[in-house]
Design a protein around this motif. Structure first.
Motif, mmCIF file in Angstrom:
data_model
loop_
_atom_site.group_PDB
_atom_site.id
_atom_site.type_symbol
_atom_site.label_atom_id
_atom_site.label_comp_id
_atom_site.label_asym_id
_atom_site.label_seq_id
_atom_site.Cartn_x
_atom_site.Cartn_y
_atom_site.Cartn_z
ATOM 1 N N THR A 1 -5.214 1.211 -3.003
ATOM 2 C CA THR A 1 -5.759 0.084 -2.459
ATOM 3 C C THR A 1 -5.745 -1.076 -3.628
ATOM 4 O O THR A 1 -5.328 -2.265 -3.215
ATOM 5 N N THR B 1 -3.707 -4.410 -3.831
ATOM 6 C CA THR B 1 -4.239 -5.701 -4.026
ATOM 7 C C THR B 1 -3.493 -6.362 -5.245
ATOM 8 O O THR B 1 -3.219 -7.640 -4.949
ATOM 9 N N LEU C 1 0.084 -7.800 -3.644
ATOM 10 C CA LEU C 1 0.282 -8.637 -2.792
ATOM 11 C C LEU C 1 -0.708 -10.002 -3.309
ATOM 12 O O LEU C 1 0.284 -11.089 -3.160
ATOM 13 N N LEU D 1 -2.721 -1.557 6.564
ATOM 14 C CA LEU D 1 -2.537 -2.101 5.201
ATOM 15 C C LEU D 1 -0.956 -1.710 4.934
ATOM 16 O O LEU D 1 -0.553 -2.046 3.956
ATOM 17 N N GLY E 1 0.376 -5.055 7.520
ATOM 18 C CA GLY E 1 -0.207 -6.464 6.834
ATOM 19 C C GLY E 1 0.371 -6.979 5.717
ATOM 20 O O GLY E 1 1.300 -8.314 5.650
ATOM 21 N N PRO E 2 0.619 -6.175 4.578
ATOM 22 C CA PRO E 2 1.361 -6.804 3.344
ATOM 23 C C PRO E 2 2.808 -7.144 3.532
ATOM 24 O O PRO E 2 3.426 -7.790 3.108
ATOM 25 N N THR F 1 -4.682 -7.791 6.669
ATOM 26 C CA THR F 1 -4.923 -7.111 5.578
ATOM 27 C C THR F 1 -6.321 -7.150 5.056
ATOM 28 O O THR F 1 -6.819 -6.072 4.831
ATOM 29 N N LEU G 1 -8.512 -3.956 4.090
ATOM 30 C CA LEU G 1 -8.328 -3.733 2.564
ATOM 31 C C LEU G 1 -9.732 -3.793 1.937
ATOM 32 O O LEU G 1 -10.029 -2.848 1.005
ATOM 33 N N SER H 1 2.702 -3.114 0.353
ATOM 34 C CA SER H 1 2.919 -2.161 1.751
ATOM 35 C C SER H 1 3.348 -0.891 1.401
ATOM 36 O O SER H 1 2.795 0.158 2.085
ATOM 37 N N ALA I 1 0.452 1.280 0.177
ATOM 38 C CA ALA I 1 -0.493 1.817 1.186
ATOM 39 C C ALA I 1 0.202 2.978 2.021
ATOM 40 O O ALA I 1 -0.418 3.921 2.425
#
Length: 514
Positions: A271, A275, A278, A335, A338-339, A379, A383, A498, A501
């Motif tokens: 994660t 982070t 992204l 996750l 979303g990204p 996200t 997240l 992405s 994840a």
């Protein structure tokens, strides 16, 4: 440690105070991004100066936020939270009064110190105070409400900047901060782990501050000194060595600001990698999107601020729902999707060329902004909840600090690296376009020197009137090409998040490490 229901009075005050403090920081960031063109004109700042205005804050925030998280865990989360808010208020007032860009950069560093103590406190208070079954919902509420509160940030920043009042972007933090301090003093109980305060890792804090500062300086110096400059390479190499030393110190420290064993948890590692990628892409994309709209496409700063409304509206209505669904079904696919969706939105924005201005917004920038907003809405809450849920509650402040540090370090690197490469590419492409123009060497050099200002580049005074329109066209054409490269790379970074994840988040729920 005892927790309370989100529906209780105590639970509501914890969330409200966390929302107000976070909103103060978010308003500052979103409003300032929109107002950068006005600030650049007012303080006669170069493009590199603008990057330093952003990075001075994020540098201190990224470097000290880990220390802020552990101080909260050991000395009391409310106490450190309130200290950070107070410093942030003082820094904001000083920024509003700064007379030069140099002083503004210095006071932005003071803001960053306050933010480093304040920002991890908001989520760690929620994670340590709210019942586990409702934690994802509480974080989703925090995410939605802070977005709702800050929805006016870009609009406010644009309106103030158009009126020549960009300094009030900093002054607005003062009443919000004072109200938050009063609520925390009267309505929120202290949260402190058993065992009391421990020795603080100040050596680690110094190493990471100096390491990130040298790296940032090296990248931002690159456009002026070139790739082969000894100060540039020396600064970057020195920064990397100091960061390596930081890792070594953390491995041996009895009370590290960055407990490396946390990364033994694949979900926590994954994660945080997500982070980094992204938010590196998002930081660069939001900055260059604002500069492009105002300096090239003919938007006022208010119109630029209004253009982000679809993004924030999606966050308001979807973030809490995504947090609740992730609690129920697990965060993995949120996750992954979303990204990827956010990255796709940035790639759509990269395809926008020269437009006819705000009138064409609905068919040019809007589709990419909507897709980007949808991706971030899916996200953010899952997240954050996954990061906080991957450690036990007594490490919640540290986990929040690590994740927030990763977010800000991503921003520091993105703005420094993308900023340096953007100036270099912009300068090089403009130089090639000048080869066919009937200008002497001094005139061409003056035109190229203006590229350090990126979209704010102006035609030098020694250029014949017949050539001025051509030079403006060259500046606009090549800035748009530079913008497209930045946005395209940012989109690919979203896709890479992405992938993180997909690789690391296997189980439906994170197993807490503690």
């Amino acid at each position: 440690m005892a927790t309370v229901s989100l529906q209780s009075a105590a639970g509501r005050w914890v969330v409200i105070s966390s929302i107000l403090a976070s909103a103060m920081a978010f308003i500052d960031g979103t409003a300032l991004n929109v107002a950068l063109p006005a600030l650049q004109r007012s303080l006669h700042a170069t493009g590199a100066d603008l990057f330093w205005v952003l990075n001075a804050y994020m540098l201190m925030l990224a470097s000290l936020i880990l220390l802020g998280g552990t101080l909260g865990d050991r000395l009391g989360r409310r106490r450190i939270f309130m200290t950070g808010i107070f410093i942030f208020i003082i820094g904001s007032a000083a920024c509003g009064l700064a007379g030069t860009v140099t002083w503004l950069i210095i006071f932005r560093m003071l803001q960053g110190i306050g933010g480093a103590l304040m920002i991890p406190g908001s989520l760690s208070l929620i994670s340590s105070s709210i019942d586990e079954a409702e934690r994802g919902k509480a974080i989703g509420t925090w995410s939605s409400a802070t977005t709702l509160v800050t929805i006016g940030g870009p609009i406010l920043g644009g309106a103030l900047a158009d009126a020549g009042l960009w300094r009030y972007i900093f002054f607005i933090n003062i009443p919000i901060g004072v109200i938050t301090l009063l609520l925390l003093a009267w309505k929120v109980a202290e949260q402190q782990e058993q065992g009391g305060p421990g020795k603080q890792d100040f050596a680690g804090a110094v190493l990471i501050v100096l390491g990130l500062a040298l790296l940032t300086f090296g990248f931002l110096r690159m456009p002026l000194s070139g790739f082969s400059s000894l100060p540039v390479y020396g600064s970057i190499a020195g920064g990397l060595l100091l960061l390596i030393a930081f890792v070594m110190v953390e491995r041996r420290s009895p009370c590290p600001m960055l407990p490396l064993y946390l990364f033994n948890n694949k979900i926590f590692s994954g994660t945080n990698l997500l982070t980094f990628f992204l938010y590196a892409g998002l930081s660069a994309a939001m900055l260059f999107l604002s500069l492009n709209m105002v300096q090239i496409q003919g938007y006022t700063q208010l119109e630029s601020g209004l253009s982000f409304l679809p993004f924030t509206i999606l966050m308001v209505f979807l973030a809490r729902l995504a947090g609740s669904l992730a609690d129920k079904y697990g965060p993995r696919w949120f996750l992954v999707i979303g990204p990827f969706t956010a990255g796709t939105g940035m790639l759509l924005l990269a395809s926008v060329g020269q437009t006819s201005g705000p009138a064409s917004f609905w068919t040019t920038f809007l589709p990419g902004i909507v897709v980007l907003g949808l991706g971030m809405s899916l996200t953010v809450a899952p997240l954050t909840a996954t990061v906080m849920g991957s450690v036990s509650s007594h490490l919640s402040g540290t986990a929040s600090g690590v994740n927030n540090a990763i977010t800000r370090i991503a921003g520091v690197f993105a703005i420094a690296v993308f900023g340096a490469l953007a100036v270099l590419y912009f300068s090089d492409s403009v130089q090639h376009s000048l080869s066919q123009l009937p200008l002497n060497a001094a005139q061409k050099q003056a035109i190229i020197a203006q590229t350090a200002n990126l979209g704010n580049a102006t035609v030098p005074g020694n250029i014949p009137p017949d050539n001025k329109a051509t030079i403006i066209h060259i500046y606009h054409q090549h800035f748009i090409q530079t913008y497209a490269r930045v946005m395209g790379t940012s989109g690919l970074l979203g896709w890479l998040g992405s992938v993180m994840a997909l690789i690391f988040i296997k189980s439906p729920r994170a197993k807490a490490l503690g």
